[in-house]
Design a protein around this motif. Structure first.
Motif, PDB file in Angstrom:
ATOM      1  N   GLY A   1      -3.182   4.884  -2.994  1.00 23.76           N
ATOM      2  CA  GLY A   1      -4.294   4.359  -3.767  1.00 23.76           C
ATOM      3  C   GLY A   1      -4.469   2.865  -3.603  1.00 23.76           C
ATOM      4  O   GLY A   1      -3.568   2.143  -3.181  1.00 23.76           O
TER       5      GLY A   1
ATOM      6  N   GLY B   1       3.592   7.425  -2.373  1.00 28.54           N
ATOM      7  CA  GLY B   1       2.625   7.774  -3.404  1.00 28.54           C
ATOM      8  C   GLY B   1       1.367   8.358  -2.803  1.00 28.54           C
ATOM      9  O   GLY B   1       1.412   9.049  -1.792  1.00 28.54           O
ATOM     10  N   ASP B   2       0.236   8.045  -3.433  1.00 25.39           N
ATOM     11  CA  ASP B   2      -1.023   8.649  -2.999  1.00 25.39           C
ATOM     12  C   ASP B   2      -1.857   7.724  -2.137  1.00 25.39           C
ATOM     13  O   ASP B   2      -2.987   8.057  -1.779  1.00 25.39           O
TER      14      ASP B   2
ATOM     15  N   SER C   1       2.873   2.881  -1.157  1.00 24.07           N
ATOM     16  CA  SER C   1       2.445   2.626   0.217  1.00 24.07           C
ATOM     17  C   SER C   1       3.265   1.495   0.818  1.00 24.07           C
ATOM     18  O   SER C   1       3.633   0.548   0.130  1.00 24.07           O
TER      19      SER C   1
ATOM     20  N   THR D   1      -4.507   5.010   3.173  1.00 22.05           N
ATOM     21  CA  THR D   1      -5.308   4.830   1.970  1.00 22.05           C
ATOM     22  C   THR D   1      -6.290   5.993   1.849  1.00 22.05           C
ATOM     23  O   THR D   1      -6.913   6.412   2.820  1.00 22.05           O
ATOM     24  N   SER D   2      -6.412   6.509   0.660  1.00 19.16           N
ATOM     25  CA  SER D   2      -7.257   7.678   0.449  1.00 19.16           C
ATOM     26  C   SER D   2      -8.702   7.264   0.227  1.00 19.16           C
ATOM     27  O   SER D   2      -8.995   6.257  -0.410  1.00 19.16           O
TER      28      SER D   2
ATOM     29  N   SER E   1       1.367   2.316  -5.544  1.00 19.46           N
ATOM     30  CA  SER E   1       1.615   3.727  -5.782  1.00 19.46           C
ATOM     31  C   SER E   1       2.494   4.347  -4.716  1.00 19.46           C
ATOM     32  O   SER E   1       2.594   5.557  -4.618  1.00 19.46           O
TER      33      SER E   1
END
Length: 374
Positions: free
Chosen positions: A198, A195-196, A241, A348-349, A239
């Motif tokens: 998040g 995912g992103d 990870s 992590t963004s 999401s």
């Protein structure tokens, strides 16, 4: 050379047999709708030395072979040669042709044309066909709908099956919840979709019936006396990870492995500030002025990665006995430590690519309202 095998219930292949007695194991193309007179045309498959078909109509199945001269085959289906079908459940299967073949059905007024499709596509999901109303009749086939306009007699063949199977829902990488231990005791790290990266901040405070629970409203009421304790921790938001830390333990702060219920968060350092301080409260001292103390920013050991925010009874400049009351707004920001940052995939963004928020991975606010007037 490629040989086409047709298995039958008899020693020799008859021209006509009971439908239950003929199975075309090599047939890989079908006409999605087959009734009436018509025919098919197709290109001979590479390596095939014969093209055979199996046409079923009612209780009768007819088999035949089409000459392959010139690389293209064509076969008519008429009532004169006994290959036309007058039933709604007709089926036509063909072996030894390439994709791109097509067929037609001749009705009383005109003809309809459709594509031969791969037999394995019959397992795909059909699509819903819009109803054209009483002016058009619709007859379902096996992969197509035969349409006929009542007023003119015009006909058409409309496919209603997807060319490819609908893909299954993607499995996200990340934590897996164990309903027995009520903890995130496993993680999906392969055959899954990333995912992103998040994250989300979870706030815990006083809940119903004397228990602690998640604060989902973003609001707490300041106590009239004593202290109110709020804990903050940072969770991967599921999401997509996963962690490659080994061993994976709560000390490393990964939601996906080990530990007991409710103690699997990311190892995190929190920063807490106050927005909207009341008149007379210096911004630098706003946290103290709001009677809010961060006794553990996440680096402590009881437990590691969880911040403790203590909210005490308010001074008069926030909640005076008479006059305008001020709601304190806590800004709570979380930064993942290096251990997690190096082991989480995807990483992590950050909240921002530059500036003051670039070092933080999640943020939330908590409003502290004044207690009811006594």
């Amino acid at each position: 050379m490629k040989h086409i095998l047709v298995a039958v219930a008899f020693c020799a292949l008859p021209a006509t047999a009971l439908a239950q007695g003929v199975v075309c194991q090599a047939c890989d193309h079908v006409a999605p709708y087959y009734r009436g007179e018509g025919g098919f045309i197709a290109t001979v498959a590479e390596g095939a030395d014969e093209v055979v078909f199996v046409a079923s109509c009612g209780n009768v199945t007819t088999t035949g072979e089409v000459g392959t001269g010139g690389g293209t085959v064509a076969q008519l289906f008429t009532f004169r040669n006994g290959l036309a079908c007058d039933r709604d459940d007709g089926s036509l299967e063909i072996a030894g042709v390439e994709d791109g073949g097509w067929y037609w059905i001749t009705d009383a007024a005109n003809s309809a044309v459709g594509s031969l499709i791969g037999k394995d596509a019959l397992d795909n999901e059909p699509t819903a066909i819009a109803n054209a109303g009483p002016g058009v009749s619709m007859t379902m086939g096996k992969g197509a709908v035969f349409l006929k306009e009542t007023a003119t007699g015009r006909v058409g063949i409309l496919p209603n099956i997807l060319p490819e199977p609908r893909p299954p829902d993607a499995v996200l990488c990340g934590p897996r919840y164990d309903a027995v231990t009520e903890s995130f005791s496993d993680q999906q790290a392969s055959s899954c979709m990333l995912g992103d990266g998040g994250t989300k901040i979870r706030l815990l405070g006083p809940g119903a019936h004397g228990r602690r629970g998640m604060i989902t409203s973003g609001v707490v009421t300041r106590p009239a006396t004593g202290d109110l304790v709020v804990n903050a921790d940072l969770w991967v938001d599921e999401s997509g990870s996963y962690s490659t830390a080994d061993p994976i333990t709560p000390a490393l702060g990964w939601i996906g492995k080990g530990g007991t219920a409710g103690t699997n968060w990311l190892s995190t350092t929190f920063t807490v500030t106050v927005d909207n301080p009341p008149p007379g409260v210096d911004a630098a001292a706003a946290l103290t002025g709001a009677n809010v103390v961060v006794t553990d920013a996440g680096s402590g050991s009881t437990p590691a990665g969880q911040a403790t925010i203590t909210i005490s009874a308010s001074p008069d400049n926030y909640c005076p006995a008479r006059g305008s009351q001020t709601t304190a707004v806590l800004n709570i920001l979380a930064a993942v430590d290096g251990t997690n940052a190096n082991n989480l995939h995807p990483a992590t963004s950050a909240l921002s690519s530059s500036g003051a928020l670039a070092s933080f991975t999640a943020a939330t606010q908590l409003q502290i309202v004044c207690p009811p007037a006594q």
